[in-house]
Design an enzyme around this catalytic site. Structure first.
Site, PDB file in Angstrom:
ATOM      1  N   ASN A   9       0.921  -1.107   0.093  1.00 23.82           N
ATOM      2  CA  ASN A   9       0.074   0.045   0.153  1.00 23.82           C
ATOM      3  C   ASN A   9       0.973   1.135  -0.254  1.00 23.82           C
ATOM      4  OD1 ASN A   9      -1.687   2.099   0.556  1.00 23.82           O
ATOM      5  ND2 ASN A   9      -2.149   1.517   2.644  1.00 23.82           N
ATOM      6  N   LYS A  11       0.126   4.201  -0.140  1.00 23.54           N
ATOM      7  CA  LYS A  11      -0.501   5.579   0.423  1.00 23.54           C
ATOM      8  C   LYS A  11       0.081   6.728  -0.507  1.00 23.54           C
ATOM      9  CE  LYS A  11       0.401   3.622   4.806  1.00 23.54           C
ATOM     10  NZ  LYS A  11       0.305   3.747   6.314  1.00 23.54           N
ATOM     11  N   HIS A  95      -9.190   1.333   5.021  1.00 24.39           N
ATOM     12  CA  HIS A  95      -7.889   1.504   5.633  1.00 24.39           C
ATOM     13  C   HIS A  95      -8.339   2.657   7.059  1.00 24.39           C
ATOM     14  CE1 HIS A  95      -3.795   2.709   6.329  1.00 24.39           C
ATOM     15  NE2 HIS A  95      -3.424   1.510   5.534  1.00 24.39           N
ATOM     16  N   GLU A  97      -6.471   5.144   7.874  1.00 25.11           N
ATOM     17  CA  GLU A  97      -6.302   6.302   7.464  1.00 25.11           C
ATOM     18  C   GLU A  97      -7.535   7.017   6.901  1.00 25.11           C
ATOM     19  OE1 GLU A  97      -2.439   5.730   5.510  1.00 25.11           O
ATOM     20  OE2 GLU A  97      -1.914   5.135   7.451  1.00 25.11           O
ATOM     21  N   GLU A 165      -5.292  -5.175  10.671  1.00 29.66           N
ATOM     22  CA  GLU A 165      -4.331  -3.839  10.669  1.00 29.66           C
ATOM     23  C   GLU A 165      -4.486  -3.191  12.111  1.00 29.66           C
ATOM     24  OE1 GLU A 165      -2.363  -2.719   6.653  1.00 29.66           O
ATOM     25  OE2 GLU A 165      -3.960  -1.475   7.108  1.00 29.66           O
ATOM     26  N   GLY A 171       2.686   2.216  10.501  1.00 27.66           N
ATOM     27  CA  GLY A 171       3.724   3.426  10.272  1.00 27.66           C
ATOM     28  C   GLY A 171       4.425   3.705  11.752  1.00 27.66           C
ATOM     29  N   SER A 211       3.697  -2.041  10.237  1.00 34.33           N
ATOM     30  CA  SER A 211       5.017  -2.243  10.409  1.00 34.33           C
ATOM     31  C   SER A 211       5.703  -3.517   9.918  1.00 34.33           C
ATOM     32  CB  SER A 211       5.617  -1.828  11.590  1.00 34.33           C
ATOM     33  OG  SER A 211       5.047  -0.657  11.909  1.00 34.33           O
TER      34      SER A 211
HETATM   35  C1  PEP Z   1      -0.488   0.217   5.822  1.00 32.97           C
HETATM   36  O1  PEP Z   1      -0.437   1.280   4.947  1.00 32.97           O
HETATM   37  O2  PEP Z   1      -1.624  -0.538   5.812  1.00 32.97           O
HETATM   38  C2  PEP Z   1       0.769  -0.124   6.567  1.00 32.97           C
HETATM   39  C3  PEP Z   1       0.456  -1.220   7.375  1.00 32.97           C
HETATM   40  O3  PEP Z   1       1.542   0.575   6.974  1.00 32.97           O
HETATM   41  P1  PEP Z   1       3.082   0.183   7.597  1.00 32.97           P
HETATM   42  O4  PEP Z   1       3.541  -0.751   6.850  1.00 32.97           O
HETATM   43  O5  PEP Z   1       3.823   1.347   7.168  1.00 32.97           O
HETATM   44  O6  PEP Z   1       2.867   0.278   8.878  1.00 32.97           O
END
Ligand code: PEP
Length: 253
Positions: A9, A11, A95, A97, A165, A171, A211
Site C-alpha cells: 500500500n 499511500k 483503511h 487512515e 491492521e 507506520g 510495520s
Molecule cells: C498500511 O499502510 O496499511 C501499513 C500497514 O503501513 P506500514 O507497513 O507502514 O505500517
C-alpha cells in the site's frame, strides 16, 4: 490451500516516474513464484500505468479506495468501474487512515464492498483496533463489530481478502508479535466460519498489516492463520519488496 500475499500500500507516495521505475525494476527482478501473490496499490493516478507496465508479470495491481457512487457529479471521486477499466484487480477498503481522516464508517465501507463486488474487483477489507481499544481489552469486540457491520448483507465468496491492521502498529515500527496477530486472525477465521461457512473461513486470505518489513515478515507468515502482509513503508523500495517475496516463497503455505 491458501497462498501467501505480499501486498504493498503505497499511500500518498511516489510520482509517475517513480512508479514507472518501480514497476520495471520489480518486474525485472522477480523470481519465479509458486506460493506468492504480489499486489501493488499505487495512488489512483498511477494505477493504470502500473497495470500497463506489469501486464504480463506476476504483479497484480490494486487501488487504495473507491467511491460508493457508481458515476456522476462527485468531483474527484473514482468509481469501481474506472478502477476495473485500468486492469487493476484489487481495491483496499476501510483503511484506518480513511476511517480516521475521511470519517469512513462501517456503513460506508459496506457500500464500497457492494460496488467493488458488483464490478468484479477483489476487496482488501481492513479492520483493526486502536491502542486505547487494545489497552481496554476491546480488541475482539471492535474486530467483530467491524466485520459484522462492514460485511452486512455481503454474500461473501472468494476472491475476497481481509487485512487485520492494528492501528497502533501502522507506520509506527511497533509490529504486533506474531502470537498477538495470530490470535486476532484466528478470531476472524472463526467469525467467518460462524457467519458464513467452513469453506469460506478456510479459503479467504487474512493478511496482517502494521510495520511489516523484511526482518519480521518470516515469523508472521509462519503463523497458521496469517496469509501475507499488507505493507506500507517497506513496500516502497524494490529491494525490500523483493526480499519479502523471496521469504514468502520459502514458507510453506
Ligand atoms: C498500511 O499502510 O496499511 C501499513 C500497514 O503501513 P506500514 O507497513 O507502514 O505500517
Amino acid at each position: 490451500m491458501r497462498k501467501n500475499y505480499i501486498a504493498g500500500n503505497w499511500k500518498m507516495n511516489k510520482t509517475l516516474v517513480d512508479t514507472q521505475d518501480f514497476a520495471i525494476n520489480l518486474s525485472n527482478k522477480l523470481p519465479e513464484l509458486k506460493n506468492t501473490e504480489i499486489i501493488i496499490c499505487p495512488p489512483s493516478l498511477f494505477v493504470y500505468e502500473m497495470a500497463i507496465l506489469t501486464k504480463d508479470t506476476a504483479i497484480n495491481v490494486g487501488a487504495q479506495d473507491v467511491s460508493v457512487h457508481e458515476k456522476g457529479a462527485f468531483t474527484s471521486e473514482i468509481s469501481a468501474a474506472m478502477i476495473k477499466s485500468t486492469g487493476a484487480k484489487y481495491c483496499i477498503v476501510g483503511h484506518s487512515e480513511r476511517r480516521k481522516y475521511h470519517n469512513e464508517t462501517d456503513e460506508i465501507i459496506n457500500q464500497k464492498l457492494f460496488v467493488l463486488l458488483k464490478n468484479e474487483l477483489t476487496p482488501i477489507l481492513c479492520i483493526g483496533e486502536s491502542a486505547e481499544e487494545r489497552e481496554n481489552n476491546l480488541t475482539d469486540k471492535v474486530i467483530i463489530k467491524q466485520l459484522s457491520k462492514g460485511l452486512k448483507n455481503v454474500e461473501l465468496s472468494v476472491p475476497f481478502i481481509i487485512a487485520y491492521e492494528p492501528i497502533w502498529a501502522i507506520g509506527t515500527g511497533n509490529t504486533a508479535t506474531p502470537e498477538m496477530a495470530e490470535e486476532v486472525h484466528l478470531l476472524i477465521r472463526n467469525w467467518l466460519k460462524e457467519n458464513y461457512n467452513e469453506k469460506i473461513s478456510q479459503t479467504i486470505p487474512i493478511l496482517y498489516g502494521g510495520s511489516v518489513k523484511p526482518s519480521n515478515i518470516e515469523e508472521l507468515l509462519k503463523q497458521p492463520n496469517i496469509d501475507g502482509g499488507l505493507i506500507g513503508g517497506a513496500s516502497l523500495e524494490v529491494d525490500s519488496m523483493r526480499e519479502m517475496i523471496k521469504i514468502s516463497e520459502n514458507i510453506e503455505v
